[in-house]
Write an enzyme that holds these catalytic residues in place. Structure first.
Site, PDB file in Angstrom:
ATOM      1  N   ASN A   1       0.865  -1.184   0.000  1.00  0.00           N
ATOM      2  CA  ASN A   1       0.000   0.000   0.000  1.00  0.00           C
ATOM      3  C   ASN A   1       0.902   1.235   0.000  1.00  0.00           C
ATOM      4  OD1 ASN A   1      -1.816   2.031   0.468  1.00  0.00           O
ATOM      5  ND2 ASN A   1      -2.478   1.301   2.482  1.00  0.00           N
TER       6      ASN A   1
ATOM      7  N   LYS B   1       0.041   4.240  -0.169  1.00  0.00           N
ATOM      8  CA  LYS B   1      -0.622   5.395   0.475  1.00  0.00           C
ATOM      9  C   LYS B   1      -0.387   6.641  -0.383  1.00  0.00           C
ATOM     10  CE  LYS B   1      -0.228   2.962   4.807  1.00  0.00           C
ATOM     11  NZ  LYS B   1      -0.134   2.986   6.260  1.00  0.00           N
TER      12      LYS B   1
ATOM     13  N   HIS C   1      -9.516   0.513   4.859  1.00  0.00           N
ATOM     14  CA  HIS C   1      -8.240   0.752   5.542  1.00  0.00           C
ATOM     15  C   HIS C   1      -8.486   1.652   6.750  1.00  0.00           C
ATOM     16  CE1 HIS C   1      -4.193   2.059   6.430  1.00  0.00           C
ATOM     17  NE2 HIS C   1      -3.789   0.987   5.764  1.00  0.00           N
TER      18      HIS C   1
ATOM     19  N   GLU D   1      -6.949   4.079   7.906  1.00  0.00           N
ATOM     20  CA  GLU D   1      -6.789   5.519   7.669  1.00  0.00           C
ATOM     21  C   GLU D   1      -8.050   6.092   7.023  1.00  0.00           C
ATOM     22  OE1 GLU D   1      -3.023   5.186   5.622  1.00  0.00           O
ATOM     23  OE2 GLU D   1      -2.140   4.501   7.511  1.00  0.00           O
TER      24      GLU D   1
ATOM     25  N   GLU E   1      -5.045  -5.426  10.243  1.00  0.00           N
ATOM     26  CA  GLU E   1      -4.052  -4.382  10.490  1.00  0.00           C
ATOM     27  C   GLU E   1      -4.353  -3.694  11.822  1.00  0.00           C
ATOM     28  OE1 GLU E   1      -2.128  -2.973   6.554  1.00  0.00           O
ATOM     29  OE2 GLU E   1      -3.948  -1.827   6.851  1.00  0.00           O
TER      30      GLU E   1
ATOM     31  N   GLY F   1       2.708   2.024  10.859  1.00  0.00           N
ATOM     32  CA  GLY F   1       3.638   3.153  10.773  1.00  0.00           C
ATOM     33  C   GLY F   1       4.307   3.500  12.084  1.00  0.00           C
TER      34      GLY F   1
ATOM     35  N   SER G   1       3.712  -2.365  10.280  1.00  0.00           N
ATOM     36  CA  SER G   1       5.167  -2.405  10.512  1.00  0.00           C
ATOM     37  C   SER G   1       5.783  -3.761  10.166  1.00  0.00           C
ATOM     38  CB  SER G   1       5.502  -1.999  11.950  1.00  0.00           C
ATOM     39  OG  SER G   1       5.062  -0.667  12.187  1.00  0.00           O
TER      40      SER G   1
END
Ligand code: 13P
Length: 250
Positions: A9, A11, A95, A97, A167, A173, A213
């Site tokens: 991904n 992003k 996702h 985010e 996730e 991150g 990560s």
């Protein structure tokens, strides 16, 4: 046998030229053979057609999002049908985010999943708990509602074109990965939910990816777990050498 999948991904990273260089590097590695059955990249919308032309099916290309309606007056949005018509085969839905910064709820995601599958896209549906939810030991409950409300309205036939990504938000991150045992525990839980909602064959056939990560150092241990079928990689997918090492970590 379910597929081993490593997906990147991107992003909101990389210019079109940087993306093309990455695709060329990945293609070189893929042509000499990788352990994963499928390597997928999810670039920003504006790069999709350039990447799909250059990837030449050696690497699969997906979008990071799509709109929940088939078409219409939705300025700035892209439909699932448009993606499919541009030879994009996959789409990420849900996702964390998108859930956190764009207020995407399970109900909205249920519509996106439906419209994407109707356009013949393969859906990579993301789920995962936040840090406070994990600390309150509510992660199983949260994941169950994300899957039940966002995904399990699908028919068994539709579920054959779904990949699930776990996730944990606290691992994205942050450099803080779920341990292989933590990942396995949640992946086995997800597979059991799919079994309860559908059947043994659907549950055994669905690929469940870990994201958060994941890197060349920890991928091997994560992928050694029986219910971890691969990874959805953020930061480490932007460097060919790291991404390929992860794709070989089986
Ligand atoms: P990182 O690998 O950078 O933690 O991101 C994971 C992710 O969000 C992939 O979708």
């Amino acid at each position: 046998m379910r597929k081993k999948i490593v997906a990147g991904n991107w992003k909101m990273n990389l210019t079109v030229n940087e993306g093309l260089v990455l695709i060329e590097e990945l293609k070189k590695e893929v042509s000499s053979g990788i352990m994963a059955d499928e390597l997928i990249v999810f670039p920003p919308y504006i790069h999709l057609t350039a990447m799909v032309e250059n990837a030449q099916n050696e690497i699969l290309v997906g979008a990071q999002n799509c709109h929940q309606e088939e078409n219409g007056a939705f300025t700035g949005e892209v439909s699932a049908h448009m993606l499919a018509a541009s030879n994009i085969g996959h789409v990420l839905i849900g996702h964390s985010e998108r859930r956190a910064y764009f207020n995407e709820t399970n109900d909205l995601l249920a519509k996106k999943v439906e419209v994407a599958l109707n356009a013949s896209l393969t859906v990579v549906y993301c789920c995962g708990e936040t840090l406070p939810e994990r600390e309150e030991n509510r992660h199983f409950e949260i994941i169950k509602s994300q899957l039940t409300e966002g995904l399990f309205h699908l028919t068994a036939e539709q579920m054959a074109n779904v990949v699930i990504a776990y996730e944990p938000v606290w691992a994205i991150g942050t450099g803080k990965t779920a341990s292989a045992d933590q990942a396995q525990e949640v992946h086995a839980f997800i597979r059991k939910l799919v079994y309860d909602a559908y059947s043994t064959s659907i549950a055994q056939g669905v690929s469940i990816l870990y994201g958060g990560s994941c890197n060349p150092t920890n991928a091997n241990e994560l992928f050694s777990k029986p219910d971890v079928d691969g990874g959805l990689i953020g930061g480490a997918s932007l460097k060919a050498i790291d991404f390929i090492q992860i794709a070989n970590a089986y």
